[in-house]
Design a protein around this motif. Structure first.
Motif, PDB file in Angstrom:
ATOM      1  N   LEU A 169      48.140  47.184  50.738  1.00 25.52           N
ATOM      2  CA  LEU A 169      47.487  45.887  50.566  1.00 25.52           C
ATOM      3  C   LEU A 169      45.975  46.032  50.558  1.00 25.52           C
ATOM      4  O   LEU A 169      45.278  45.421  49.724  1.00 25.52           O
ATOM      5  CB  LEU A 169      47.919  44.946  51.694  1.00 25.52           C
ATOM      6  CG  LEU A 169      47.384  43.508  51.622  1.00 25.52           C
ATOM      7  CD1 LEU A 169      47.879  42.825  50.359  1.00 25.52           C
ATOM      8  CD2 LEU A 169      47.812  42.719  52.863  1.00 25.52           C
ATOM      9  N   ALA A 193      43.436  45.234  47.436  1.00 22.89           N
ATOM     10  CA  ALA A 193      42.297  44.332  47.590  1.00 22.89           C
ATOM     11  C   ALA A 193      40.998  45.015  47.159  1.00 22.89           C
ATOM     12  O   ALA A 193      40.156  44.414  46.468  1.00 22.89           O
ATOM     13  CB  ALA A 193      42.187  43.860  49.036  1.00 22.89           C
ATOM     14  N   TYR A 195      40.937  45.238  43.399  1.00 20.42           N
ATOM     15  CA  TYR A 195      40.671  43.908  42.829  1.00 20.42           C
ATOM     16  C   TYR A 195      39.172  43.606  42.863  1.00 20.42           C
ATOM     17  O   TYR A 195      38.562  43.259  41.850  1.00 20.42           O
ATOM     18  CB  TYR A 195      41.456  42.881  43.631  1.00 20.42           C
ATOM     19  CG  TYR A 195      41.350  41.449  43.156  1.00 20.42           C
ATOM     20  CD1 TYR A 195      42.244  40.930  42.233  1.00 20.42           C
ATOM     21  CD2 TYR A 195      40.372  40.593  43.676  1.00 20.42           C
ATOM     22  CE1 TYR A 195      42.175  39.606  41.826  1.00 20.42           C
ATOM     23  CE2 TYR A 195      40.293  39.270  43.275  1.00 20.42           C
ATOM     24  CZ  TYR A 195      41.191  38.782  42.347  1.00 20.42           C
ATOM     25  OH  TYR A 195      41.113  37.472  41.938  1.00 20.42           O
ATOM     26  N   VAL A 196      38.578  43.737  44.048  1.00 15.50           N
ATOM     27  CA  VAL A 196      37.155  43.435  44.204  1.00 15.50           C
ATOM     28  C   VAL A 196      36.300  44.449  43.444  1.00 15.50           C
ATOM     29  O   VAL A 196      35.316  44.083  42.790  1.00 15.50           O
ATOM     30  CB  VAL A 196      36.771  43.415  45.697  1.00 15.50           C
ATOM     31  CG1 VAL A 196      35.272  43.227  45.863  1.00 15.50           C
ATOM     32  CG2 VAL A 196      37.523  42.314  46.426  1.00 15.50           C
ATOM     33  N   LEU A 225      46.036  34.548  41.569  1.00 14.98           N
ATOM     34  CA  LEU A 225      45.034  35.562  41.912  1.00 14.98           C
ATOM     35  C   LEU A 225      44.222  36.030  40.715  1.00 14.98           C
ATOM     36  O   LEU A 225      43.049  36.372  40.840  1.00 14.98           O
ATOM     37  CB  LEU A 225      45.740  36.758  42.571  1.00 14.98           C
ATOM     38  CG  LEU A 225      44.875  37.811  43.260  1.00 14.98           C
ATOM     39  CD1 LEU A 225      44.075  37.194  44.394  1.00 14.98           C
ATOM     40  CD2 LEU A 225      45.747  38.941  43.789  1.00 14.98           C
TER      41      LEU A 225
END
Length: 230
Positions: free
Chosen positions: A15, A19, A22-23, A190
């Motif tokens: 996870l 994240a 993604y960022v 998302l």
């Protein structure tokens, strides 16, 4: 027990890695923008006074209420609002998650369940429209260098977002006197956020902006902030 702990640790690491990816992707794409060679309209070319308005998380497009391209009062009649200020000059338009919009009028109303629910998707979207005075553009506003044809493409983007191309208000849904909510196409998740809606509009209009805009800073990075008077 140890096996369960290992699985839990692996899940948390996966996870965290997702994240970061993604960022990191969102940040990296700021340096490879769409329409990188775009220039502001030449001197003497008819332009539109428009902005992106950010509260640090969410972005809206802000346009003059009336211009040669469109009179927003015809699409979003003041009768849909409780009481539009007589000195309102602009209209702010944003897109977002239906449940989040309707049940989070202030950040104090934000809950973890509501935030995760929006990110996971499954809810339809709404368009949020607010009539603004010039004084309300003192903070968080970024100038848009728009020609008339670019502005027309942004107006088309807003119309295309409305369900059936018509402005259908949500009865009784308001944060204050000057705003209203409308049925909209699409669903929030998302990878399709309020800011990706804004960024897509700007890319289609030929404005320099990140190729993917999940966060507000992806939208505003290449724009000129408005400096409020002292």
């Amino acid at each position: 027990m140890r096996r369960w702990l290992r699985c839990a640790a692996f899940a948390l690491l996966a996870l965290a890695a997702a994240a970061l990816l993604y960022v990191g992707t969102a940040c990296a794409l700021m340096f490879w923008p769409a329409n990188a060679g775009a220039r502001a309209p030449a001197t003497g070319t008819p332009t539109v006074e428009a902005w992106v308005l950010s509260n640090g998380v969410h972005t809206d497009l802000v346009f003059p209420i009336r211009s040669a391209t469109i009179d927003w009062r015809e699409l979003f009649p003041p009768a849909h609002f409780k009481a539009v200020a007589p000195d309102a000059e602009f209209v702010a338009i944003g897109w977002g998650d239906r449940e989040f919009y309707l049940h989070t009028p202030t950040w104090a109303d934000l809950t973890a369940a509501r935030a995760f629910g929006a990110m996971l998707g499954g809810n339809r979207a709404l368009l949020h429209v607010t009539y603004l005075t010039r004084a309300q553009l003192r903070h968080g506003a970024y100038r848009l260098p728009l020609s008339q044809p670019q502005y027309a493409r942004l107006a088309d983007h807003v119309r295309a977002t409305l369900t059936g191309g018509r402005a259908t208000p949500i009865a009784g849904a308001h944060y204050g006197n000057d705003d209203a909510f409308y049925e909209a196409e699409g669903g929030y998740h998302l990878f399709e956020t309020c800011n990706t809606w804004t960024g897509r509009a700007l890319r289609q209009a030929g404005v320099t902006v990140s190729r993917w805009t999940p966060f507000d800073f992806n939208v505003t990075w290449h724009l000129q902030p408005v400096r409020p008077p002292p």
